[in-house]
Design a protein around this motif. Structure first.
Motif, mmCIF file in Angstrom:
data_model
loop_
_atom_site.group_PDB
_atom_site.id
_atom_site.type_symbol
_atom_site.label_atom_id
_atom_site.label_comp_id
_atom_site.label_asym_id
_atom_site.label_seq_id
_atom_site.Cartn_x
_atom_site.Cartn_y
_atom_site.Cartn_z
ATOM 1 N N GLU A 103 5.518 10.402 -12.467
ATOM 2 C CA GLU A 103 5.208 10.239 -13.884
ATOM 3 C C GLU A 103 4.168 11.291 -14.244
ATOM 4 O O GLU A 103 3.262 11.561 -13.455
ATOM 5 N N PHE A 104 4.314 11.874 -15.423
ATOM 6 C CA PHE A 104 3.350 12.902 -15.810
ATOM 7 C C PHE A 104 3.198 12.886 -17.324
ATOM 8 O O PHE A 104 4.020 12.316 -18.053
ATOM 9 N N GLY A 105 2.157 13.543 -17.793
ATOM 10 C CA GLY A 105 1.906 13.628 -19.225
ATOM 11 C C GLY A 105 0.436 13.489 -19.530
ATOM 12 O O GLY A 105 -0.426 13.604 -18.653
ATOM 13 N N GLU A 106 0.134 13.221 -20.787
ATOM 14 C CA GLU A 106 -1.246 12.980 -21.202
ATOM 15 C C GLU A 106 -1.558 11.492 -21.108
ATOM 16 O O GLU A 106 -0.666 10.654 -21.276
ATOM 17 N N LEU A 107 -2.833 11.183 -20.851
ATOM 18 C CA LEU A 107 -3.261 9.784 -20.770
ATOM 19 C C LEU A 107 -3.375 9.186 -22.166
ATOM 20 O O LEU A 107 -3.645 9.893 -23.141
ATOM 21 N N HIS A 108 -3.154 7.898 -22.260
ATOM 22 C CA HIS A 108 -3.193 7.191 -23.540
ATOM 23 C C HIS A 108 -4.611 7.273 -24.130
ATOM 24 O O HIS A 108 -5.597 7.076 -23.420
ATOM 25 N N GLN A 121 0.849 -1.197 0.000
ATOM 26 C CA GLN A 121 0.000 0.000 0.000
ATOM 27 C C GLN A 121 0.883 1.244 0.000
ATOM 28 O O GLN A 121 1.708 1.422 0.894
ATOM 29 N N LYS A 122 0.735 2.073 -1.018
ATOM 30 C CA LYS A 122 1.555 3.266 -1.180
ATOM 31 C C LYS A 122 0.664 4.503 -1.209
ATOM 32 O O LYS A 122 -0.461 4.456 -1.694
ATOM 33 N N THR A 123 1.226 5.604 -0.714
ATOM 34 C CA THR A 123 0.518 6.880 -0.766
ATOM 35 C C THR A 123 1.031 7.687 -1.946
ATOM 36 O O THR A 123 2.245 7.846 -2.121
ATOM 37 N N VAL A 124 0.121 8.176 -2.774
ATOM 38 C CA VAL A 124 0.499 8.933 -3.963
ATOM 39 C C VAL A 124 -0.221 10.277 -3.968
ATOM 40 O O VAL A 124 -1.284 10.437 -3.374
ATOM 41 N N ILE A 125 0.409 11.237 -4.641
ATOM 42 C CA ILE A 125 -0.217 12.536 -4.904
ATOM 43 C C ILE A 125 -0.572 12.534 -6.382
ATOM 44 O O ILE A 125 0.299 12.425 -7.242
ATOM 45 N N THR A 126 -1.850 12.622 -6.682
ATOM 46 C CA THR A 126 -2.317 12.535 -8.060
ATOM 47 C C THR A 126 -3.062 13.820 -8.411
ATOM 48 O O THR A 126 -3.910 14.271 -7.641
ATOM 49 N N ALA A 127 -2.736 14.406 -9.545
ATOM 50 C CA ALA A 127 -3.419 15.615 -10.009
ATOM 51 C C ALA A 127 -3.809 15.444 -11.466
ATOM 52 O O ALA A 127 -3.148 14.726 -12.227
ATOM 53 N N LEU A 128 -4.903 16.096 -11.849
ATOM 54 C CA LEU A 128 -5.459 15.916 -13.197
ATOM 55 C C LEU A 128 -5.931 17.261 -13.733
ATOM 56 O O LEU A 128 -6.563 18.045 -13.006
ATOM 57 N N ARG A 129 -5.614 17.508 -15.006
ATOM 58 C CA ARG A 129 -6.150 18.659 -15.728
ATOM 59 C C ARG A 129 -7.043 18.130 -16.847
ATOM 60 O O ARG A 129 -6.559 17.465 -17.768
ATOM 61 N N ALA A 130 -8.331 18.418 -16.759
ATOM 62 C CA ALA A 130 -9.253 18.005 -17.817
ATOM 63 C C ALA A 130 -9.259 19.060 -18.916
ATOM 64 O O ALA A 130 -9.031 20.244 -18.649
ATOM 65 N N ALA A 168 -2.064 14.645 -16.545
ATOM 66 C CA ALA A 168 -2.058 14.314 -15.118
ATOM 67 C C ALA A 168 -0.638 14.015 -14.664
ATOM 68 O O ALA A 168 0.273 13.837 -15.487
ATOM 69 N N PHE A 169 -0.461 13.955 -13.350
ATOM 70 C CA PHE A 169 0.801 13.467 -12.798
ATOM 71 C C PHE A 169 0.531 12.657 -11.547
ATOM 72 O O PHE A 169 -0.484 12.845 -10.875
ATOM 73 N N GLU A 170 1.434 11.729 -11.279
ATOM 74 C CA GLU A 170 1.392 10.893 -10.075
ATOM 75 C C GLU A 170 2.754 10.982 -9.395
ATOM 76 O O GLU A 170 3.776 10.725 -10.016
ATOM 77 N N VAL A 171 2.734 11.337 -8.111
ATOM 78 C CA VAL A 171 3.970 11.468 -7.328
ATOM 79 C C VAL A 171 3.940 10.434 -6.217
ATOM 80 O O VAL A 171 2.972 10.372 -5.447
ATOM 81 N N ARG A 172 4.994 9.626 -6.142
ATOM 82 C CA ARG A 172 5.108 8.644 -5.054
ATOM 83 C C ARG A 172 5.665 9.348 -3.820
ATOM 84 O O ARG A 172 6.839 9.724 -3.764
#
Length: 821
Positions: A683-688, A609-618, A703-707
């Motif tokens: 990891e960051f960028g546009e989704l597939h 179980q890991k804690t991540v910081i996730t952000a998204l730009r629609a 979006a980006f995901e930070v561990r």
């Protein structure tokens, strides 16, 4: 659950009024919802007698009555068809509030004649749901007699029964608990067996899976008329409508002893065998009217399908369904006024099966409500004996011997209880005698220790602090020592638990938050400041979505998901944020900026179980005349780098790597930040596009995901204050350079190398132009970089500037770039 005060006093010898009873119940943990006193709203109403009745002079359907009332003779206008001279009825004076109408009477003319009161119907006094005309009372009642004395209305308590206390579903069980609190003396009357005078002509059979225990007897020669007034009053006081003596007795037993029963008309039974079994499938059913399952027309007049997981009561050698075990009887064998011989059923039905049957059929009968919570398994035959005696007393008849099939489930094992557990868990100092007395009053047994138990207790000096407690059959919720402590504290009084402050703990240096928690707090505030809205989504999702993001393993499936589409622990927070952004867009709110800080799951072990910081730009669909606006991807990258700076991550040391992201990222518009191949921070960028299509989303989502756990720990602070701010009074100067480098190279590496060429003078470097075309070799790109120099102690000379420029070119060469000529 409702009960009246007089009903309670059948089992509790007490002088307490209704409010004292409610207070004692609340103190003992019974959640009182309402205390109603019907007599309060009936106080203004009294018995009156109509002396004369004459036609109203101005209305054909009204009469003018001369009525003898508690206030003397009154002239009253009445429209009831049964109003007549000599009638004894109910009088409401001027100023009385009529509950059934919701009005207060005032003196006013009715078609020219003043009415000095009102004659009341049962519906207007809320004594019946409907009525035809004003009430007709016995002529023996004296004028002025209060209506409360006529109808015997009394206070009623309504309280919520917790699922673990089915014994509270009977007034008998409530009285036991109240007696234990000291409110009165519990009157436990012995139940005398009723001797059968002939063998029971009905045989009973059980399928142990469907019904563990089934008993009954035939009573022949009964007379099923109206039940006596005392029984009708008890049922009506809690909102039940009396039907007939036999049915009223079964309802009384349900509410008095929490013992549901059922009676069958023997004349309507087919055969001499009643069987409790599971429902049958009609595998060979054919034709227009064929059913896949058996059918039952229940007592409520509705037809129900009986599935193989339901307990079915059947006659005709087990072929014809005549009832749903523990839920409701069938219409085909119901008793009526012509019933002469009855079969009285008393059984114990499995709580889980009964609850499931209730959910499947949507039946919530009083019997189903009790059996689903678990009635007393040892009261099956005693309850049958008690009901038999009531039937004999009220309906007459001759009982047969009792027949029994199956056996009751085993009771709870005895509990070896150490008396100091009470003080240890609650802080209450209660004497040993008081503890034993409370348990005894609640129905628990205190037994001597066996030799084996003495060995277990080592026969030490504390031996007297142990007791052996046997759990009564009606308390199947009690399993261990903590349950006994709760019972003792509940009866002794939660208000006696001492208020003891917690020990003072010295504050921890650096605060109480861990480094990870502190960073999560900083990240939360930073992202909110950047314009993102925090979302809190489920920690689980659809398995097919989880597989798109590198998860979805069967071992992470939930055994009991809250919804079928939320059945797998999430490997990433991105799918939930994407779904939320999609919902916003569907409602006209495109361009959502969302973030979430929470766990993701990669396996079953704690470290998975890991804690991540996730952000998204629609994507924002808004159009503007001036420009297309900022590129969302580079805006997101800027937010990511700013966030890492806020978290004290050495951004200048990070490596930007493309082509190595997870499969759910766009291969050409994504990258990752790392301190090395084994320490990928984000990891960051546009989704597939294929992922977005699977989630039914249009547009480019970045979006980006930070561990959080992989971020390097910040350097420990020295504790000293910051040094004085040093600002140069000299103007900075800039120099532009154009470098040729491989088109697939990372421009950030070149900028990083240039900044390190002279750390004392170079304060910034940035790419301001990218050129491909004439003059630039194929496969290469020209990058124009602006370098800012900040002199500190003197103005730079041309030779000094040239020296720095040479360092910049040399650093660029090492990074794989050449100065463009």
């Amino acid at each position: 659950m409702k009960f009246s005060l007089s009903w309670l006093k059948d089992h509790l010898d007490t002088a307490a009024d209704i409010h004292a009873v409610a207070a004692a119940m609340t103190a003992a943990g019974l959640e009182v919802e309402d205390v109603t006193d019907p007599s309060a709203k009936l106080k203004p109403f009294t018995v009156a007698k109509v002396v004369e009745a004459a036609r109203h002079p101005n209305a054909d359907k009204l009469q003018v009555l001369q009525v003898d009332t508690v206030d003397g003779r009154k002239e009253i206008v009445c429209g009831a068809p049964n109003a007549r001279a000599g009638l004894t009825t109910v009088y409401a004076p001027i100023g009385a509030y009529v509950p059934g109408l919701g009005v207060t009477l005032v003196e006013k003319p009715v078609r020219g004649v003043v009415s000095n009161g009102m004659m009341c119907s049962a519906a207007e006094l809320e004594l019946d749901s409907d009525s035809d005309g004003i009430m007709e009372l016995s002529d023996d009642l004296a004028v002025g007699t209060p209506v409360t004395e006529v109808f015997g209305t009394e206070p009623v308590i309504d309280f919520e029964v917790t699922p673990n206390r089915p014994d509270w579903l009977g007034v008998h069980g409530i009285a036991r608990d109240l007696a234990a609190t000291g409110l009165g003396a519990f009157t436990e009357k012995a139940i005398a067996p009723v001797a059968g005078t002939f063998p029971c002509p009905i045989t009973v059979k059980v399928d142990g899976d469907a019904c563990p225990l089934f008993s009954g007897r035939v009573i022949r020669g009964v007379k099923n008329g109206p039940s006596p007034k005392w029984l009708q009053d008890k049922l009506t006081s809690i909102g039940l409508k009396p039907i007939s003596a036999l049915v009223d007795i079964t309802n009384y037993m349900s509410f008095d002893r929490a013992r549901p029963l059922h009676v069958y008309d023997v004349a309507k039974l087919v055969g001499t065998v009643i069987e409790a079994r599971l429902g049958h499938d009609n595998a060979q059913a054919e034709g227009e009217h064929a059913h896949a399952h058996e059918q039952l027309i229940a007592l409520d007049g509705k037809t129900y399908s009986l599935t193989p997981d339901m307990c079915v009561i059947a006659d005709a050698n087990g072929e014809r369904p005549i009832g749903l075990g523990g839920v409701m009887g069938g219409e085909s064998t119901g008793v009526d006024v012509d019933t002469v011989d009855v079969f009285l059923e008393s059984a114990w039905f499995d709580p889980i099966r009964t609850a499931q049957t209730g959910r499947t059929t949507t039946i919530t009968s009083d019997a189903q409500y009790r059996f689903a919570r678990g009635v007393d398994p040892e009261f099956v035959v005693p309850g049958l004996e008690l009901a038999t005696q009531l039937i004999l007393d009220l309906c007459g008849g001759e009982p047969s011997e009792i027949v029994v099939a199956g056996e009751a489930p085993k009771g709870r094992p005895d509990i070896i209880f150490k008396l100091n557990h009470v003080e240890k868990l609650t802080g209450l100092k209660i004497s040993q005698d008081e503890i034993k007395d409370i348990l005894t009053r609640l129905g628990f047994g205190i037994k001597d220790h066996t030799a084996a138990e003495e060995t277990y207790l080592n026969a030490d000096s504390y031996y007297e602090q142990f007791i052996n407690v046997s759990v009564p059959s009606f308390r199947r919720d009690v399993e261990g020592k903590a349950d006994l402590v709760e019972e003792i504290a509940r009866i002794y009084g939660f208000n006696h638990i001492p208020s003891t402050p917690l020990p003072v703990v010295a504050p921890k240096n650096g605060g109480v938050l861990t480094a990870s928690q502190a960073r999560a707090r900083v990240a939360r505030r930073a992202l909110a400041a950047f314009g993102y809205s925090e979302a809190v989504t489920w920690s689980f999702m659809r398995q097919d979505w989880a597989r798109l993001f590198g998860g979805g393993d069967d071992k992470l499936l939930l055994a009991n998901p809250i919804a079928s589409e939320l059945n797998c622990m999430r490997p990433s927070a991105l799918p939930n944020l994407l779904e939320a952004a999609g919902r916003n867009a569907a409602k006209g709110f495109a361009g959502s900026y969302l973030f979430e800080i929470g766990p993701v799951y990669q396996g079953l072990e704690p470290n998975d179980q890991k804690t991540v910081i996730t952000a998204l730009r629609a994507p924002d669909k808004a159009r503007h005349w001036g420009s297309t606006g900022e590129d969302a991807l580079f805006g997101l990258k800027s937010d990511l780098l700013r966030l890492l700076e806020e978290l004290n991550v050495p951004v200048a040391s990070l490596q930007l790597v493309q082509g190595s992201n997870s499969a759910h990222w766009h291969p050409g518009r994504s990258a990752r930040l790392q301190l090395g191949p084994k320490q990928v921070l984000a990891e960051f960028g546009e989704l597939h596009p294929s992922v977005l299509k699977a989630l039914d989303l249009d547009g480019a989502y970045a979006a980006f995901e930070v561990r959080l756990d992989l971020l390097p720990s910040p350097k420990a602070k020295s504790g000293k204050s910051k040094g004085a701010l040093s600002l140069s009074n000299l103007m900075p100067l800039t120099r532009d350079f154009a470098f040729l480098m491989d088109a697939n190279a990372v421009s950030g590496d070149l900028v990083k190398a240039i900044k390190g060429a002279d750390k004392a003078l170079i304060t910034d470097a940035r790419v301001f132009d990218v050129y491909r075309g004439q003059g630039v070799p194929e496969g290469q790109v020209s990058l124009a970089i602006e370098v800012t120099l900040q002199p500190t102690d003197k103005t730079l000379t041309e030779p000094e500037i040239d020296a720095v420029s040479q360092k910049i070119v040399a650093a660029a060469n090492k990074a794989g770039a050449t100065l463009r000529s």
